[in-house]
Design an enzyme around this catalytic site. Structure first.
Site, PDB file in Angstrom:
ATOM      1  N   GLU A 158       0.814  -1.213   0.000  1.00 48.96           N
ATOM      2  CA  GLU A 158       0.000   0.000   0.000  1.00 48.96           C
ATOM      3  C   GLU A 158       0.858   1.278   0.000  1.00 48.96           C
ATOM      4  O   GLU A 158       0.783   2.111   0.909  1.00 48.96           O
ATOM      5  CB  GLU A 158      -0.959   0.007   1.185  1.00 48.96           C
ATOM      6  CG  GLU A 158      -1.986  -1.107   1.139  1.00 48.96           C
ATOM      7  CD  GLU A 158      -2.971  -1.092   2.296  1.00 48.96           C
ATOM      8  OE1 GLU A 158      -4.049  -1.707   2.161  1.00 48.96           O
ATOM      9  OE2 GLU A 158      -2.667  -0.480   3.342  1.00 48.96           O
ATOM     10  N   GLU A 315      -6.596  -8.066  -0.637  1.00 50.49           N
ATOM     11  CA  GLU A 315      -7.039  -8.014   0.749  1.00 50.49           C
ATOM     12  C   GLU A 315      -8.538  -7.762   0.798  1.00 50.49           C
ATOM     13  O   GLU A 315      -9.075  -6.963   0.040  1.00 50.49           O
ATOM     14  CB  GLU A 315      -6.338  -6.886   1.522  1.00 50.49           C
ATOM     15  CG  GLU A 315      -4.880  -7.106   1.835  1.00 50.49           C
ATOM     16  CD  GLU A 315      -4.307  -5.988   2.711  1.00 50.49           C
ATOM     17  OE1 GLU A 315      -5.104  -5.292   3.392  1.00 50.49           O
ATOM     18  OE2 GLU A 315      -3.084  -5.810   2.713  1.00 50.49           O
TER      19      GLU A 315
END
Length: 688
Positions: A158, A315
């Site tokens: 991320e 995710e």
């Protein structure tokens, strides 16, 4: 010709099912690994993401590497026919590094260096950090790049944030100098004569700062572009060390929901495949279908980054988060429905954060497949197991494409520019919400949609919708004109065609490069306070067949007709009876201009008419019950139709179509089908 794609790994030519796994947190609990593998197999998991944030375990002190625990885990995975995306640990540096090399820590826009802590608190330009990352990545690649259990690299985690240290300032100056070459071109592009802010040397260029320069919009825009480019350069730096040992092992990193700090469309070009992290706020105060449409919008955007190549849902949570305002549990059925929605929109995986709940620190209550109880006899594990079992029946869907005839332009650079414009409505310009209004109306018509940047090819679509295309890169207006001329349908809204790529206003009238295509000229734009409205009334017997009166709010553009035909007029205020909706027949196509932000009824009526007029194919050729939505993927011979019920009740769907097969039980589908509360069906249709 339908484009098909190879699986992300030939070793796993099926739907990927797995989770982020952090065994370094459990090195003092040797019984956990053995139990984890048993439970992974029971849950039909086949791929795990491993090694994320593990730098302190892999290099506990500088130059002292400890790979034994990773060796052991990968060996166990190999014995059990399981695979991993092996992560580089650069998302969080160890304490010893920050202590010895404080320059690796970021400097804020206030020019103060951060203390050690958090993740992503490191400078992408720092020579010391780049050197340490190279050493670590080469060690990992040397050891694992040809390991039978490793099917790819998960680079960092991320990416986000920015640094304003002197290394970054110099890199930014170099970036600016390379782009503009001369001070004259820089000063013109940023319009620095405003307030006499003219630069006389490139050394004077600084990143935006709260105690410095923030009002040169060209500077602000270029800083954001630089941050994206520097982040990409750091990603390339990581990948180079890995690929030198095995160039065939794919690399990726995980993106986040509608993230605005980086230009993901540009970043995605560097990835071997796109993946992202989805955490829908199901069962909130929003209508369930609004949440579903919002997440569908994101799925379609991430899939569109690489021209329809399937993405991975890297995710998600099988239960709840710990960071949303209200961390709501998923109601029965919702985990499978949410997972299959991702697959419907182009994912070839369902993966979770996390496999096992951490025992301490800030994510100890974040949802996981295995909770602190540690066993399988609970609702969440049962849901995950059922999803894994059903994913094994969808192998034929892997690598198939979402065939979209409609595109919505949602461009990050335009997003940056329109939100920095200072006018006409500083209490909320609502760019994202406006784009979503159009997307949702299309989604509710059960058509497949691409969400694209302005640089993409428009020619393959029947309809292109460009809401608030405020900033237009060079050549975009010409490409949209050719699209319409060749027979396409274009929809443009108020506050479009205002500035160029350096945020300089177009001269000779708005909407700039689209003025000729649209056949209108914008004179002024009226900003309405919250609660203020105007009316929009359609003309009788207009060529689109649109009939009604709608409510306009927030922004109303005052335009002149320059060849276009008015389909609706304003009903109130001093601009009553001025055009509010127009169409311009241009070449073989049509260009529509929507002059105001309107209520949802307008978008539903208007876009339904456009879909019919353009002959765009709906996934199912019938109206579905409220809250039920259809999406499809295809290999050119078979269409895989996902019918999803976002209602918390049994819902009957009359298909009025025969010859469909249920992929999950391999039975023919009755024309009258009942969907469970939050139920989903995957149907197979042969294409004639």
């Amino acid at each position: 010709m339908v484009k098909l794609f190879e699986p992300v790994s030939k070793k796993v030519p099926k739907m990927i099912h797995g989770a982020d796994y952090n065994p370094e947190q459990w090195k003092d609990y040797p019984e956990v690994l053995k139990e984890d593998i048993r439970l992974m197999k029971l849950a039909h998991c086949n791929v795990m993401s491993l090694g994320m944030f593990s730098w302190s375990s892999l290099e506990p002190t500088e130059g002292q590497f400890a790979f034994d625990f990773l060796d052991h885990i990968l060996a166990q995975f190999s014995k059990n026919d399981m695979y991993v995306y092996l992560a580089t640990p650069s998302g969080a540096r160890p304490a010893w590094m920050a202590e010895k090399y404080p320059e690796v820590l970021r400097v804020g826009e206030n020019r103060v260096r951060n203390l050690y802590g958090h993740r992503h608190n490191h400078c992408y330009t720092s020579p010391a950090y780049r050197e340490k990352v190279t050493i670590m990545n080469r060690k990992l690649a040397e050891r694992y790049a040809h390991h039978p259990a490793v099917i790819g690299w998960h680079i960092s985690n991320e990416y986000g944030g920015e640094c304003h240290c002197e290394y970054c300032q110099q890199a930014f100056r170099d970036w600016v100098k390379e782009k503009y070459q001369t001070l004259e071109q820089l000063n013109h592009a940023w319009w620095t004569t405003f307030w006499s802010h003219t630069y006389s040397d490139f050394s004077q260029v600084e990143s935006p700062a709260p105690h410095g320069e923030t009002l040169l919009h060209g500077l602000n825009l270029d800083w954001k572009r630089f941050v994206t480019d520097q982040t990409i350069d750091f990603y390339r730096h990581e990948v180079q060390a890995l690929k030198s040992f095995n160039p065939d092992l794919p690399c990726t990193t995980n993106f986040m929901l509608l993230f605005d700090q980086l230009d993901y469309a540009k970043f995605a070009k560097e990835l071997d495949f796109v993946c992202w992290d989805a955490y829908p706020a199901w069962h909130s105060n929003m209508e369930e279908t609004d949440t579903a449409a919002w997440i569908a919008f994101n799925h379609d955007m991430f899939r569109s980054f690489k021209d329809g190549q399937p993405f991975l849902l890297m995710e998600s949570t099988p239960s709840t988060t710990n960071w949303q305002d209200v961390s709501k549990l998923k109601r029965p059925g919702m985990h499978k429905l949410s997972s299959f929605q991702a697959v419907a929109h182009g994912s070839d995986s369902v993966q979770y954060f996390q496999w096992r709940k951490s025992r301490g620190a800030n994510e100890k209550f974040h949802g996981a497949v295995i909770d602190h109880y540690g066993a399988e006899n609970n609702r969440v594990f049962s849901d995950v197991k059922d999803v894994g079992s059903d994913l094994e029946k969808l192998t034929a869907v892997v690598g198939t494409t979402v065939n979209a005839e409609v595109a919505v332009i949602f461009d990050t650079e335009n997003r940056w520019a329109v939100k920095d414009a200072e006018g006409p409505r500083n209490i909320g310009i609502h760019y994202e919400e406006t784009v979503f209004d159009y997307y949702k109306a299309l989604w509710e018509n059960h058509v497949n949609i691409d969400v694209i940047s302005m640089e993409k090819d428009f020619s393959k679509y029947e309809i292109v919708v460009a809401p608030m295309l405020y900033m237009m890169q060079s050549g975009v207006g010409e490409r949209l004109e050719k699209f319409v001329e060749a027979g396409g349908t274009l929809v443009v809204t108020y506050w479009s065609g205002i500035v160029n790529e350096t945020d300089l206003c177009f001269l000779n009238g708005f909407p700039g490069p689209l003025r000729h295509t649209l056949g209108i000229r914008s004179e002024e734009i009226d900003s309405l306070h919250d609660g203020q409205t105007n009316g929009v009334k359609t003309t009788k017997n207009n060529p689109l067949g649109l009939d009604g009166q709608y409510t306009a709010r927030e922004l109303c553009d005052l335009i002149h007709l320059e060849g276009a035909e008015a389909l609706a007029y304003y009903t109130d205020d001093f601009y009553k009876n001025r055009p509010a909706l127009t169409v311009n027949k241009f070449g073989q196509g049509r260009a529509y201009y929507v002059a105001s932000r309107n209520d949802d009824t307008f978008y539903a009526d208007f876009l339904t008419k456009l879909i019919d007029e353009a002959g765009v194919n709906r996934v199912l050729k019938k109206e579905l019950p409220k809250g039920v939505h259809a999406h499809s993927r295809t290999d050119g011979e078979t269409e895989y139709i996902f019918i999803m019920n976002f209602n918390n009740e049994l819902t009957q769907v009359d298909l009025t179509e025969s010859g469909l097969t249920d992929m999950l039980d391999d039975n023919p589908v009755e024309q009258c089908m009942v969907l469970d509360s939050y139920g989903v069906k995957v149907l197979k249709r042969q294409i004639k």
